[in-house]
Design a protein around this motif. Structure first.
Motif, short mmCIF file in Angstrom:
data_model
loop_
_atom_site.label_atom_id
_atom_site.label_comp_id
_atom_site.label_asym_id
_atom_site.label_seq_id
_atom_site.Cartn_x
_atom_site.Cartn_y
_atom_site.Cartn_z
N VAL A 72 8.30 9.57 -2.12
CA VAL A 72 9.01 10.81 -1.79
C VAL A 72 9.12 11.66 -3.05
O VAL A 72 9.68 11.22 -4.06
CB VAL A 72 10.41 10.49 -1.23
N MET A 73 8.56 12.86 -3.01
CA MET A 73 8.53 13.74 -4.19
C MET A 73 9.10 15.11 -3.81
O MET A 73 8.81 15.62 -2.73
CB MET A 73 7.08 13.92 -4.65
N ASP A 74 9.87 15.67 -4.74
CA ASP A 74 10.63 16.89 -4.41
C ASP A 74 10.17 18.15 -5.15
O ASP A 74 10.80 19.20 -5.03
CB ASP A 74 12.11 16.67 -4.67
N PRO B 102 0.83 -1.21 0.00
CA PRO B 102 0.00 0.00 0.00
C PRO B 102 0.87 1.26 0.00
O PRO B 102 1.85 1.34 0.74
CB PRO B 102 -0.80 -0.12 1.30
N SER B 103 0.51 2.20 -0.87
CA SER B 103 1.23 3.49 -0.92
C SER B 103 0.53 4.48 0.00
O SER B 103 -0.64 4.81 -0.20
CB SER B 103 1.22 4.04 -2.34
N ILE B 104 1.30 5.00 0.95
CA ILE B 104 0.69 5.92 1.93
C ILE B 104 0.40 7.30 1.32
O ILE B 104 -0.16 8.15 2.00
CB ILE B 104 1.55 6.07 3.20
N PRO C 183 4.73 9.48 -12.90
CA PRO C 183 4.79 9.67 -11.45
C PRO C 183 4.44 11.09 -11.01
O PRO C 183 4.64 12.04 -11.75
CB PRO C 183 6.24 9.34 -11.11
N GLY C 184 3.90 11.17 -9.80
CA GLY C 184 3.58 12.47 -9.22
C GLY C 184 2.28 12.47 -8.44
O GLY C 184 2.14 13.20 -7.48
N PHE C 185 1.36 11.62 -8.86
CA PHE C 185 0.03 11.66 -8.24
C PHE C 185 -0.57 10.27 -8.12
O PHE C 185 -0.34 9.41 -8.98
CB PHE C 185 -0.91 12.55 -9.06
N VAL D 114 5.37 -3.06 -9.70
CA VAL D 114 4.62 -2.19 -10.62
C VAL D 114 3.81 -1.20 -9.80
O VAL D 114 3.21 -1.55 -8.77
CB VAL D 114 3.73 -3.03 -11.56
N ASP D 115 3.83 0.06 -10.24
CA ASP D 115 3.30 1.16 -9.43
C ASP D 115 2.49 2.12 -10.30
O ASP D 115 3.01 2.70 -11.25
CB ASP D 115 4.52 1.89 -8.82
N GLY D 116 1.21 2.25 -9.94
CA GLY D 116 0.35 3.22 -10.61
C GLY D 116 -0.87 2.58 -11.23
O GLY D 116 -0.75 1.71 -12.11
N GLY D 117 -2.04 2.95 -10.73
CA GLY D 117 -3.28 2.45 -11.32
C GLY D 117 -3.54 0.97 -11.05
O GLY D 117 -4.29 0.32 -11.80
N ILE D 118 -2.92 0.43 -10.01
CA ILE D 118 -3.17 -0.97 -9.66
C ILE D 118 -4.47 -1.05 -8.86
O ILE D 118 -4.62 -0.41 -7.81
CB ILE D 118 -2.01 -1.56 -8.81
N ASN D 119 -5.41 -1.84 -9.36
CA ASN D 119 -6.69 -2.02 -8.67
C ASN D 119 -7.26 -3.37 -9.10
O ASN D 119 -6.60 -4.13 -9.81
CB ASN D 119 -7.66 -0.85 -8.98
C1 DX5 Z 1 2.79 7.84 -8.13
C2 DX5 Z 1 3.28 7.02 -6.96
C3 DX5 Z 1 2.41 5.88 -6.64
C4 DX5 Z 1 1.00 6.24 -6.27
C5 DX5 Z 1 0.11 5.12 -6.72
O1 DX5 Z 1 3.74 8.76 -8.49
O2 DX5 Z 1 4.59 6.54 -7.19
O3 DX5 Z 1 3.00 5.05 -5.64
O4 DX5 Z 1 0.81 6.46 -4.91
O5 DX5 Z 1 -1.20 5.49 -6.50
P1 DX5 Z 1 -2.42 4.71 -7.15
O6 DX5 Z 1 -2.32 3.29 -6.65
O7 DX5 Z 1 -3.60 5.44 -6.62
O8 DX5 Z 1 -2.24 4.80 -8.62
#
Ligand code: DX5
Ligand code: ZN
Length: 228
Positions: free
Chosen positions: A37-39, A8-10, A142-144, A175-180
């Motif tokens: 972590v985003m800058d 889970p991504s916090i 990445p970003g949101f 894999v990261d992003g849009g996983i559901n």
């Molecule tokens: C996006 C992040 C992801 C994000 C995934 O830049 O790296 O980890 O939190 O969010 P969902 O699962 O909502 O796409």
């Protein structure tokens, strides 16, 4: 290829009670905690730094999977390790001397991950695959949190899986992003091991059933791949 792990991504958690949220997903069966972590430079968003990681480190004993979306990973990786990161993933696009950056992360004692944006070719990994424990393939830009899975990444996962297996590396694919529940089966079938889910977990009133469902579908996807 190993049993599916759900991370889970916090990023999608309630930031006013982050420690309690980490505790809750750990109790609900999460395998890893994914920390974004985003800058505000590498990606158009800002999140948190080492002090926040340190503050929530005591909330569970699960591995902290720290995803650095920052322009200068060499400068900050040691501080994230000191704060409690178990795995530190840097973006290939953020590092001019990627081999050196990966060695620096390794020297902190953390496990080493490298991440590729959706458009970045797998060939970037050609001379570093032996230096990493994990490759994180972004399936959104990445970003949101809460974006749609980019289907073109499925073929990238397949090709990376084939390469890792053919060359005999012990490298996880995350894999990261849009996983559901609509995308996780295909992602697992393509060959992923670790599944990051932000909104699919924290946007569900029942973290336990969200995690269980993702894991069940991921297992089914892996089995479908095995039988294919
Ligand atoms: C996006 C992040 C992801 C994000 C995934 O830049 O790296 O980890 O939190 O969010 P969902 O699962 O909502 O796409
Ligand atoms: Zn992430």
């Amino acid at each position: 290829m190993s049993a599916p792990r759900i991370a889970p991504s916090i990023l999608s958690a309630d930031f006013s009670r982050l420690g309690a949220e980490v505790e809750a997903v750990a109790a609900a069966g999460a395998d890893w905690i994914h920390l974004d972590v985003m800058d505000g430079h590498f990606v158009p968003n800002l999140t948190f730094g080492p002090p926040v990681v340190k503050a929530i480190r005591g909330a569970c004993t699960l591995p902290f999977d720290v995803h650095l979306m920052i322009t200068d990973p060499d400068r900050y990786a040691p501080a994230f390790r000191d704060a409690g990161a178990d795995l530190i993933t840097v973006h290939a696009e953020a590092s001019v001397h990627l081999h050196r950056t990966l060695q620096l992360v390794r020297s902190t004692g953390a496990k080493v991950g490298v991440s590729l944006n959706p458009h970045t070719p797998l060939s970037v990994l050609d001379h570093v695959l032996d230096q990493v424990d994990l490759v994180l393939l972004m399936s959104v830009n990445p970003g949101f949190g809460g974006q749609h899975f980019i289907p073109a990444v499925l073929d990238k996962i397949r090709r990376l899986r084939a390469r890792i297996d053919a060359e005999g590396f012990e490298v996880d694919i995350e894999v990261d992003g849009g996983i559901n529940s609509a995308s996780v089966f295909k992602v697992a079938q393509a060959g992923a091991d670790v599944f990051v889910a932000g909104s699919a977990v924290f946007g569900n009133g029942n973290y336990g059933s969200a995690i269980d469902e993702l894991r069940r579908l991921a297992r089914e996807g892996q089995q479908a791949r095995g039988g294919a």
